[in-house]
Design a protein around this motif. Sequence first.
Motif, PDB file in Angstrom:
ATOM      1  N   CYS A 271      20.709 -72.826   0.590  1.00  0.00           N
ATOM      2  CA  CYS A 271      20.195 -71.915  -0.443  1.00  0.00           C
ATOM      3  C   CYS A 271      19.218 -70.929   0.178  1.00  0.00           C
ATOM      4  N   ASN A 272      19.746 -69.933   0.875  1.00  0.00           N
ATOM      5  CA  ASN A 272      18.831 -68.967   1.497  1.00  0.00           C
ATOM      6  C   ASN A 272      18.432 -67.882   0.492  1.00  0.00           C
ATOM      7  N   ARG A 273      17.971 -68.322  -0.655  1.00  0.00           N
ATOM      8  CA  ARG A 273      17.569 -67.391  -1.707  1.00  0.00           C
ATOM      9  C   ARG A 273      16.071 -67.059  -1.632  1.00  0.00           C
ATOM     10  N   TYR A 274      15.521 -67.130  -0.435  1.00  0.00           N
ATOM     11  CA  TYR A 274      14.155 -66.663  -0.221  1.00  0.00           C
ATOM     12  C   TYR A 274      14.164 -65.207   0.234  1.00  0.00           C
ATOM     13  N   ARG A 275      15.232 -64.492  -0.028  1.00  0.00           N
ATOM     14  CA  ARG A 275      15.319 -63.056   0.198  1.00  0.00           C
ATOM     15  C   ARG A 275      14.884 -62.320  -1.070  1.00  0.00           C
ATOM     16  N   VAL A 276      14.314 -61.127  -0.943  1.00  0.00           N
ATOM     17  CA  VAL A 276      13.771 -60.456  -2.124  1.00  0.00           C
ATOM     18  C   VAL A 276      14.847 -60.060  -3.133  1.00  0.00           C
ATOM     19  N   ALA A 277      16.083 -59.893  -2.700  1.00  0.00           N
ATOM     20  CA  ALA A 277      17.133 -59.496  -3.628  1.00  0.00           C
ATOM     21  C   ALA A 277      17.842 -60.685  -4.271  1.00  0.00           C
ATOM     22  N   ALA A 278      17.523 -61.897  -3.832  1.00  0.00           N
ATOM     23  CA  ALA A 278      18.232 -63.079  -4.323  1.00  0.00           C
ATOM     24  C   ALA A 278      17.851 -63.391  -5.766  1.00  0.00           C
ATOM     25  N   ARG A 279      18.784 -64.006  -6.478  1.00  0.00           N
ATOM     26  CA  ARG A 279      18.586 -64.355  -7.885  1.00  0.00           C
ATOM     27  C   ARG A 279      19.071 -65.774  -8.129  1.00  0.00           C
ATOM     28  N   SER A 280      18.559 -66.382  -9.171  1.00  0.00           N
ATOM     29  CA  SER A 280      19.104 -67.623  -9.685  1.00  0.00           C
ATOM     30  C   SER A 280      18.743 -67.710 -11.157  1.00  0.00           C
ATOM     31  N   SER A 281      19.075 -68.830 -11.797  1.00  0.00           N
ATOM     32  CA  SER A 281      18.812 -68.937 -13.227  1.00  0.00           C
ATOM     33  C   SER A 281      18.672 -70.388 -13.649  1.00  0.00           C
ATOM     34  N   ASN A 282      18.176 -70.562 -14.829  1.00  0.00           N
ATOM     35  CA  ASN A 282      18.167 -71.855 -15.489  1.00  0.00           C
ATOM     36  C   ASN A 282      18.043 -71.598 -16.982  1.00  0.00           C
ATOM     37  N   THR A 283      18.242 -72.630 -17.781  1.00  0.00           N
ATOM     38  CA  THR A 283      18.111 -72.471 -19.219  1.00  0.00           C
ATOM     39  C   THR A 283      16.630 -72.357 -19.593  1.00  0.00           C
ATOM     40  N   ALA A 284      16.346 -71.729 -20.701  1.00  0.00           N
ATOM     41  CA  ALA A 284      14.967 -71.413 -21.080  1.00  0.00           C
ATOM     42  C   ALA A 284      14.109 -72.637 -21.312  1.00  0.00           C
ATOM     43  N   ASP A 285      14.730 -73.791 -21.570  1.00  0.00           N
ATOM     44  CA  ASP A 285      13.951 -75.000 -21.824  1.00  0.00           C
ATOM     45  C   ASP A 285      13.859 -75.909 -20.604  1.00  0.00           C
ATOM     46  N   SER A 286      14.360 -75.459 -19.457  1.00  0.00           N
ATOM     47  CA  SER A 286      14.417 -76.317 -18.272  1.00  0.00           C
ATOM     48  C   SER A 286      13.154 -76.218 -17.429  1.00  0.00           C
ATOM     49  N   SER A 287      12.865 -77.311 -16.734  1.00  0.00           N
ATOM     50  CA  SER A 287      11.708 -77.357 -15.839  1.00  0.00           C
ATOM     51  C   SER A 287      12.022 -78.241 -14.656  1.00  0.00           C
ATOM     52  N   THR A 288      11.465 -77.879 -13.502  1.00  0.00           N
ATOM     53  CA  THR A 288      11.633 -78.665 -12.286  1.00  0.00           C
ATOM     54  C   THR A 288      10.352 -78.568 -11.463  1.00  0.00           C
ATOM     55  N   GLY A 289      10.318 -79.329 -10.395  1.00  0.00           N
ATOM     56  CA  GLY A 289       9.157 -79.324  -9.517  1.00  0.00           C
ATOM     57  C   GLY A 289       9.071 -78.142  -8.591  1.00  0.00           C
ATOM     58  N   ASN A 290       9.986 -77.173  -8.718  1.00  0.00           N
ATOM     59  CA  ASN A 290       9.902 -75.983  -7.864  1.00  0.00           C
ATOM     60  C   ASN A 290      10.050 -74.689  -8.656  1.00  0.00           C
ATOM     61  N   ILE A 291       9.783 -74.716  -9.958  1.00  0.00           N
ATOM     62  CA  ILE A 291       9.820 -73.507 -10.776  1.00  0.00           C
ATOM     63  C   ILE A 291       8.445 -73.256 -11.369  1.00  0.00           C
ATOM     64  N   GLY A 292       7.922 -72.046 -11.141  1.00  0.00           N
ATOM     65  CA  GLY A 292       6.676 -71.619 -11.749  1.00  0.00           C
ATOM     66  C   GLY A 292       6.859 -70.218 -12.324  1.00  0.00           C
ATOM     67  N   PHE A 293       5.796 -69.426 -12.353  1.00  0.00           N
ATOM     68  CA  PHE A 293       5.915 -68.065 -12.865  1.00  0.00           C
ATOM     69  C   PHE A 293       4.710 -67.237 -12.470  1.00  0.00           C
ATOM     70  N   ARG A 294       4.903 -65.914 -12.527  1.00  0.00           N
ATOM     71  CA  ARG A 294       3.878 -64.920 -12.254  1.00  0.00           C
ATOM     72  C   ARG A 294       3.871 -63.980 -13.456  1.00  0.00           C
ATOM     73  N   VAL A 295       2.706 -63.546 -13.874  1.00  0.00           N
ATOM     74  CA  VAL A 295       2.631 -62.715 -15.073  1.00  0.00           C
ATOM     75  C   VAL A 295       2.508 -61.235 -14.720  1.00  0.00           C
ATOM     76  N   ALA A 296       2.821 -60.397 -15.676  1.00  0.00           N
ATOM     77  CA  ALA A 296       2.758 -58.956 -15.524  1.00  0.00           C
ATOM     78  C   ALA A 296       2.177 -58.358 -16.798  1.00  0.00           C
ATOM     79  N   GLY A 297       2.075 -57.039 -16.821  1.00  0.00           N
ATOM     80  CA  GLY A 297       1.551 -56.362 -17.986  1.00  0.00           C
ATOM     81  C   GLY A 297       1.829 -54.873 -17.932  1.00  0.00           C
ATOM     82  N   ASP A 298       1.689 -54.229 -19.049  1.00  0.00           N
ATOM     83  CA  ASP A 298       1.809 -52.783 -19.100  1.00  0.00           C
ATOM     84  C   ASP A 298       0.542 -52.151 -18.535  1.00  0.00           C
ATOM     85  N   PRO A 299       0.571 -50.843 -18.253  1.00  0.00           N
ATOM     86  CA  PRO A 299      -0.639 -50.192 -17.716  1.00  0.00           C
ATOM     87  C   PRO A 299      -1.825 -50.401 -18.636  1.00  0.00           C
ATOM     88  N   ALA A 300      -2.990 -50.540 -18.051  1.00  0.00           N
ATOM     89  CA  ALA A 300      -4.187 -50.803 -18.838  1.00  0.00           C
ATOM     90  C   ALA A 300      -4.482 -49.618 -19.739  1.00  0.00           C
TER      91      ALA A 300
END
Length: 300
Positions: A271-300
């Motif tokens: 799984c060489n998906r550590y490239r910036v263009a790589a993608r994957s998916s999971n269902t919205a209710d799924s969780s694992t020991g290697n999934i987290g998240f980063r937040v974003a926002g509109d301009p202040a």
Amino acid sequence: MSTCCTPGHAAHAPVTTLAPPRPPLPPSRVARQLLSLPGGRFLMGTDDPEGFPADAEGPVREVAVEPFRIAATAVTNAQFATFVKATGHVTEAERFGFSFTFGAFLSGPVAAISPPVAAVPWWRAVDGASWRRPEGPGSHVSDRQNHPVVHVSWNDAQAYCAWSGTRLPTEAEWEYAARGGLEQRRYPWGDELTPGGRHMCNIWQGEFPDLDTAADGYAGTAPVKSFRPNGFGLYNTVGNVWEWCAGRFAPDDESSRAMRGGSYLCHDSYCNRYRVAARSSNTADSSTGNIGFRVAGDPA
């Protein structure tokens, strides 16, 4: 199931309904600390022969991104704990009563009673595993406060965003930010995985899934500010943990949500998906020991 190496809840347990959202609270300082990016046009995707065409990584296309803000790091255990304390949020892993953990990280007693996942046997369905106890009973995050929170679903991430006055990034925003200003490079720092022999991200070294030599300094998650930031000041946009994005993985699939960045379990043999263009998916209710998240926002 996901398209890559992360199992999903949907095939293993009935769908649960989240509690009604609580009234919005004053935004936390998370929203005030986002980096401002100018946006603009960039080349998104890849035609890299090492890529996965079935994941719709390509073709390379020019995409316009409006100015936006994004976090320098993934959300940490400490930040998520602040959210939980303020809102009483119960994650979906806690509601299900189990989550998925890489089997080699489990203690003997926990491993003995945790069944492997048929399609990806190095994963175990662990009763009691959650963001508080990443490896199930007997584990804790007290010594991982600056590590990314894991065992959080897309729905949990959305709840955190609603509380903190933020949102999840779109895939275009995520990739624009992850590239750090470099055009069509394989990684956030260039095309060479270990330039000059220096490790630049937290991924698997050795023979997957049997031996991780931890040559990069980490087995499992690493602190969110490990390694050098990219040209925009973002840390660990590849490796460490998968990061939820706002949209669907495929337009005609209502259940899947896109994830970006790969994780500490990615290895070029599988799984060489550590490239910036790589993608994957999971269902919205799924969780694992290697999934987290980063937040974003509109301009202040």
